[in-house]
Design an enzyme around this catalytic site. Sequence first.
Site, PDB file in Angstrom:
ATOM      1  N   LYS A  18      39.670   4.803 -16.964  1.00 12.50           N
ATOM      2  CA  LYS A  18      40.115   5.004 -15.579  1.00 12.50           C
ATOM      3  C   LYS A  18      40.067   6.463 -15.128  1.00 12.50           C
ATOM      4  CE  LYS A  18      42.970   0.922 -14.798  1.00 12.50           C
ATOM      5  NZ  LYS A  18      43.031   0.312 -16.154  1.00 12.50           N
ATOM      6  N   SER A  57      37.477  -0.184 -23.473  1.00 14.81           N
ATOM      7  CA  SER A  57      38.016   0.367 -22.229  1.00 14.81           C
ATOM      8  C   SER A  57      39.253   1.235 -22.422  1.00 14.81           C
ATOM      9  CB  SER A  57      38.310  -0.765 -21.242  1.00 14.81           C
ATOM     10  OG  SER A  57      39.163  -1.731 -21.834  1.00 14.81           O
TER      11      SER A  57
HETATM   12  C1  PLP Z   1      42.667  -0.984 -16.256  1.00 10.10           C
HETATM   13  C2  PLP Z   1      42.127  -1.451 -17.544  1.00 10.10           C
HETATM   14  C3  PLP Z   1      41.277  -2.569 -17.634  1.00 10.10           C
HETATM   15  C4  PLP Z   1      40.907  -3.367 -16.426  1.00 10.10           C
HETATM   16  O1  PLP Z   1      40.170  -2.618 -15.535  1.00 10.10           O
HETATM   17  P1  PLP Z   1      40.124  -2.905 -13.980  1.00 10.10           P
HETATM   18  O2  PLP Z   1      39.257  -1.881 -13.461  1.00 10.10           O
HETATM   19  O3  PLP Z   1      41.525  -2.841 -13.477  1.00 10.10           O
HETATM   20  O4  PLP Z   1      39.584  -4.291 -13.832  1.00 10.10           O
HETATM   21  C5  PLP Z   1      40.766  -2.901 -18.871  1.00 10.10           C
HETATM   22  N1  PLP Z   1      41.078  -2.201 -19.978  1.00 10.10           N
HETATM   23  C6  PLP Z   1      41.892  -1.135 -19.940  1.00 10.10           C
HETATM   24  C7  PLP Z   1      42.177  -0.423 -21.193  1.00 10.10           C
HETATM   25  C8  PLP Z   1      42.438  -0.723 -18.727  1.00 10.10           C
HETATM   26  O5  PLP Z   1      43.236   0.348 -18.698  1.00 10.10           O
END
Ligand code: PLP
Length: 342
Positions: A74, A324
């Site tokens: 993010k 992510s």
């Molecule tokens: C926010 C987040 C997601 C989901 O992402 P979006 O953009 O909100 O769909 C997935 N994995 C992690 C680690 C996140 O922080």
Amino acid sequence: MAGRYEPIDSPDETTLFPYHDLTPPTVATVARARQRIRQHLPETPLVRSEALSEALDADVLLKREDTLPTGAFKVRGGVNLVASLDEEFHDAGLLAASTGNHGQSIAWAGREFDVPVTIGVPEEANAGKVGALEQLGAEVIQYGEDYDEAREHIEDLATQREARYVHSGNEPKLLAGVGTAGLEILDERPDVDRVFCPVGGGTAAAGYCTTLGAMTDADVVGVQAAGAPAVYRAWQDETLDALDSVDTIAEGVATRVPFALPTEILQAGLADFRLVSEDAITDAVARLFETDRIVMEGACATAVAAAIQAGDELRGETVVLPISGRNIDREKFDRLLAESEY
Ligand SMILES: *Cc1c(COP(=O)(O)O)cnc(C)c1O
């Protein structure tokens, strides 16, 4: 300007302000974001998982977003938004509501550009998470019983302070920043067949749709927890209706309300959308620790679980799984390892 800092009508059930422009990002705005963020953030490695590649008889590549500062993707969006912030907000600063990676992203970017940041979290928020936000220099306001109460309080403050409320999904600059991961992958591997992407608000998946999905033959597949299928439902039934409640261990994707902007992009750009069970999420966390020594959040594990669930379908393909985020509490990590069948 009258009403400049008053909430306006929103196509979804979230609160928007007049500065929330809902124009989707394009390849060009993502490319510009990449120029903007490159002095501040490293590119992330794309690393083959030997274990998953063998298990799925495919080339499985992990996009290591967990190596970014804050430990989640993010921050790409936060840096792009703050780097191009309107001058009028530099002193009043930024406000956001988040117990998790969205708050950390805005706090990190605010510190980088010397813009004050206030993050709202529920009263009961985990002390470790509050501490991490404070360490990044953010003011943390603990308010209300749950996320929604904290968020509403922050939205009121945005009006009072004439500060910039950073929405977690309806922000083209966040989406364009997040999309830079797709351009990085494209530079290295233009031959990707499929990306499985976790979906909370849908910014990450929207970024892959805007880049890999639009520029190559790659299929972008969204993934949610079966216990929190708000955006899945929005995608399938073309609705922006909120769920009353969600129930999943993957708090990073436990979104109750679909956001208009990313949902619109996913409706046009996703090749498919899958749901995974809590057991599958738990096993994926344990499995990646066991085989690749990667510590990941439940949110991230949804996409890994979906790839494992797809099984033979992936034979011979080049598959990307974004790692992510890595921000899982030790207590929860221990519990998931203990509960896993893997
Ligand atoms: C926010 C987040 C997601 C989901 O992402 P979006 O953009 O909100 O769909 C997935 N994995 C992690 C680690 C996140 O922080």
